[in-house]
Scaffold this motif. Structure first.
Motif, PDB file in Angstrom:
ATOM      1  N   PRO A  81      -2.454   3.800 -13.539  1.00 47.04           N
ATOM      2  CA  PRO A  81      -3.277   2.578 -13.470  1.00 47.04           C
ATOM      3  C   PRO A  81      -2.597   1.454 -12.714  1.00 47.04           C
ATOM      4  O   PRO A  81      -3.232   0.728 -11.950  1.00 47.04           O
ATOM      5  N   ILE A  82      -1.262   1.303 -12.919  1.00 45.06           N
ATOM      6  CA  ILE A  82      -0.559   0.225 -12.218  1.00 45.06           C
ATOM      7  C   ILE A  82      -0.593   0.471 -10.718  1.00 45.06           C
ATOM      8  O   ILE A  82      -0.870  -0.430  -9.924  1.00 45.06           O
ATOM      9  N   ALA A  83      -0.306   1.705 -10.329  1.00 43.44           N
ATOM     10  CA  ALA A  83      -0.274   2.026  -8.901  1.00 43.44           C
ATOM     11  C   ALA A  83      -1.645   1.841  -8.265  1.00 43.44           C
ATOM     12  O   ALA A  83      -1.767   1.339  -7.144  1.00 43.44           O
ATOM     13  N   PHE A  84      -2.695   2.235  -8.978  1.00 47.25           N
ATOM     14  CA  PHE A  84      -4.036   2.099  -8.390  1.00 47.25           C
ATOM     15  C   PHE A  84      -4.464   0.649  -8.336  1.00 47.25           C
ATOM     16  O   PHE A  84      -5.146   0.219  -7.394  1.00 47.25           O
ATOM     17  N   GLY A  85      -4.063  -0.145  -9.347  1.00 47.27           N
ATOM     18  CA  GLY A  85      -4.328  -1.581  -9.290  1.00 47.27           C
ATOM     19  C   GLY A  85      -3.633  -2.208  -8.101  1.00 47.27           C
ATOM     20  O   GLY A  85      -4.188  -3.072  -7.407  1.00 47.27           O
ATOM     21  N   MET A  86      -2.410  -1.744  -7.824  1.00 47.98           N
ATOM     22  CA  MET A  86      -1.641  -2.229  -6.679  1.00 47.98           C
ATOM     23  C   MET A  86      -2.373  -1.866  -5.385  1.00 47.98           C
ATOM     24  O   MET A  86      -2.464  -2.671  -4.447  1.00 47.98           O
ATOM     25  N   LEU A  87      -2.913  -0.660  -5.345  1.00 49.63           N
ATOM     26  CA  LEU A  87      -3.657  -0.217  -4.153  1.00 49.63           C
ATOM     27  C   LEU A  87      -4.887  -1.088  -3.925  1.00 49.63           C
ATOM     28  O   LEU A  87      -5.142  -1.579  -2.831  1.00 49.63           O
ATOM     29  N   LEU A  88      -5.642  -1.322  -5.011  1.00 53.81           N
ATOM     30  CA  LEU A  88      -6.893  -2.079  -4.888  1.00 53.81           C
ATOM     31  C   LEU A  88      -6.640  -3.514  -4.418  1.00 53.81           C
ATOM     32  O   LEU A  88      -7.362  -4.042  -3.567  1.00 53.81           O
ATOM     33  N   THR A  89      -5.583  -4.128  -4.962  1.00 58.01           N
ATOM     34  CA  THR A  89      -5.396  -5.549  -4.677  1.00 58.01           C
ATOM     35  C   THR A  89      -4.831  -5.779  -3.284  1.00 58.01           C
ATOM     36  O   THR A  89      -4.943  -6.892  -2.758  1.00 58.01           O
ATOM     37  N   LEU A 131       0.843  -1.202   0.000  1.00 57.03           N
ATOM     38  CA  LEU A 131       0.000   0.000   0.000  1.00 57.03           C
ATOM     39  C   LEU A 131       0.877   1.251   0.000  1.00 57.03           C
ATOM     40  O   LEU A 131       0.620   2.211  -0.733  1.00 57.03           O
ATOM     41  N   GLY A 132       1.937   1.205   0.829  1.00 55.65           N
ATOM     42  CA  GLY A 132       2.852   2.346   0.867  1.00 55.65           C
ATOM     43  C   GLY A 132       3.529   2.561  -0.479  1.00 55.65           C
ATOM     44  O   GLY A 132       3.652   3.694  -0.957  1.00 55.65           O
TER      45      GLY A 132
END
Lengths: 410, 120
Positions: free
Chosen positions: A60-68, A38-39
């Motif tokens: 998009p990659i960072a937000f996908g990382m956040l969501l998962t 998350l960080g």
């Protein structure tokens, strides 16, 4: 009293099922990995929005990382996709999966990389490359980073580190990061090493976004002020006929020489042909805008979604990230050194800085060559000269991926 | 490790071979008259009669270089095409670089034009 007890039990029940409970309740049991990811996603979002590092890819990659990495959200189910794409249970994906699972099918089946290449071909002007065919050699030289990293990945096996060893196919899948081409890296890994697809994709796209940071120190280290200040001759004009024939010729030659590269090179050149022929402007505009934007959203989100903490944070991921950096650096070094060779052979007519643009991060690598060149000579306009090796690198990395696919028996 | 070295040598040879072959074909294409190119003609000079006529009429004449005359004519024509008859050109002079930027405005415009598809 009973009402209060029921109310309290309900509140406790909701809180115990909340993400906070799962995150901190299992902190030492893997929850810290989700927290760390998350960080990292927050940092990448800052780099994308605050610093403007390739936001189209990184956000998009960072937000996908956040969501998962939000515990309990279950946005993505990696267990549905383990193993070979032929063994995926599509009915399970459709019935048990969510939005990101369905969208991830485009990655797993190799559709998105080819569609993105359609768009890249429609965006690209191969004029500078046709005007100066020597740029192809710079694009080829920069692909040395791919193969040097394969050597590096295989060499790690000799260190006998527990839990860290790479098979040949995995080493090739890591090496392609040096091509600085996200779609190519995804396409190759899903064919020869699907188990490391998420890690390689995140590394590849992250380094593509960091090209302006990684390349300039290497370029300055390997060149002299005199070399960096070289002003190149104006490129000759290129006819429309030549621009139309170019994609047809390249597709034919490359596909006949290396059929495994036909998918990527064919899509790239079809997009370019649509752009250059002038007869299908609507198709070219769609490829260049709507198609590539939609696929970028889907690809970025789903690639980011594969980076859940427990699956992502391990020694292999760290090794892939370090090797990816080495691949980029080797590619830049090889391109600049070959540029210096061409500078000597041509009697000082070629600026070695354009060699670094042979890594196929279009057009960022060409912009970096322009920027570093202008630091020495503000009147130097290297962008169009650097676009030649830059787009040659796209073709070169696709050819290199085809070679690795053949060698690894994919 | 033998595998890695074999892959490296094979890969670089094939990549270079494929691209060198394409370079060769491009070189041949460059020699073909695909755009109907003709030999460049000698640049025409401003006829001296027009300058003499202007001097005879008492008009102030600065003997510009032929290229500057043509450049000014092109710029005026472009402004007319964009702005129509409502725009009147009173002078044409070289632009100074953007403030705080060593980059020539044309160079900056070229950079923007060539990288515009990759940015939104």
């Amino acid at each position: 009293m009973g009402l209060f007890r029921d109310f309290w039990d309900t509140i406790v029940g909701v809180l115990s099922q909340s993400g906070f409970s799962q995150l901190f309740g299992n902190f030492s049991d893997g929850g810290w990995k989700n927290l760390l990811m998350l960080g990292i996603s927050f940092v990448l979002i800052y780099l994308a929005i605050g610093k403007g590092f390739e936001p189209l890819l990184l956000l998009p990659i960072a937000f996908g990382m956040l969501l998962t990495n939000l515990p309990g959200a279950n946005m993505f189910h990696p267990d549905l996709f383990t193993g070979d794409p032929k063994e995926i249970s599509y009915s399970a994906v459709l019935h048990e999966g969510g939005l990101l699972d369905v969208l991830y099918l485009g990655v797993k089946l190799g559709i998105y990389p080819c569609l993105i290449f359609l768009g890249i071909g429609a965006m690209t002007d191969f004029g500078p490359l046709i005007a100066n065919p020597k740029s192809f050699l710079l694009g080829a030289a920069a692909q040395f980073g791919i193969f040097a990293t394969v050597i590096g990945a295989m060499a790690i096996n000799y260190l006998h580190i527990p839990g860290l060893s790479f098979m040949a196919a995995q080493a090739c899948g890591i090496g392609i990061i040096g091509g600085a081409d996200g779609p190519t890296a995804i396409w190759l890994n899903l064919k020869i090493a699907p188990e490391q697809l998420g890690q390689v994709a995140v590394a590849a796209y992250s380094y593509m976004a960091l090209v302006p940071i990684i390349q300039p120190p290497i370029m300055r280290l390997l060149t002299t002020k005199k070399e960096r200040a070289v002003v190149m001759e104006q490129l000759r004009p290129v006819s429309k006929k030549a621009k139309i024939l170019f994609p047809i010729i390249v597709t034919t030659i490359v596909a006949l020489l290396l059929p495994s590269a036909a998918q990527l090179v064919g899509c790239l050149m079809f997009g370019n042909l649509c752009r250059e022929c002038g007869m299908v402007d609507r198709l070219a505009k769609t490829m260049e805008n709507e198609l590539v934007n939609i696929v970028t959203i889907f690809l970025g989100l789903t690639v980011g979604a594969t980076t859940s903490g427990p699956a992502f944070i391990n020694l292999r991921t760290i090794a892939i990230i370090v090797l990816g950096l080495a691949a980029f650096s080797c590619g830049t070094t090889a391109g600049v050194l070959f540029g210096k060779l061409m500078y000597l052979i041509t009697g000082g007519k070629i600026n070695p800085l354009i060699g670094s643009a042979g890594v196929s991060a279009v057009p960022m690598a060409a912009r970096v060559s322009q920027k570093v060149g202008q630091e020495e000579n503000p009147g130097n306009f290297l962008l169009m000269h650097a676009m030649g090796p830059n787009v040659a690198g796209v073709i070169g990395s696709a050819v290199a991926a085809g070679v690795l696919l053949v060698v690894c028996g994919g | 490790m033998e595998f890695a070295l074999m892959v490296t040598v094979t890969g670089m040879v094939i990549v270079f071979s494929a691209l060198v072959f394409v370079v060769f074909v491009m070189f041949i294409m460059g020699k073909l008259p695909l755009d109907g190119r003709k030999k460049p003609e000698a640049p025409s000079k401003v006829p001296e009669k027009s300058i003499e006529s202007a001097k005879f009429a008492g008009l102030p004449v600065k003997e510009y270089d032929a290229d500057e005359n043509e450049l000014a004519a092109v710029i005026v024509a472009a402004v007319y095409a964009c702005g129509g008859e409502n725009v009147k050109v009173t002078g044409v002079k070289p632009a100074s670089p953007l403030p705080r930027s060593p980059v020539n405005v044309w160079a900056a415009a070229g950079i923007f034009e060539n990288t515009r598809p990759f940015s939104i």
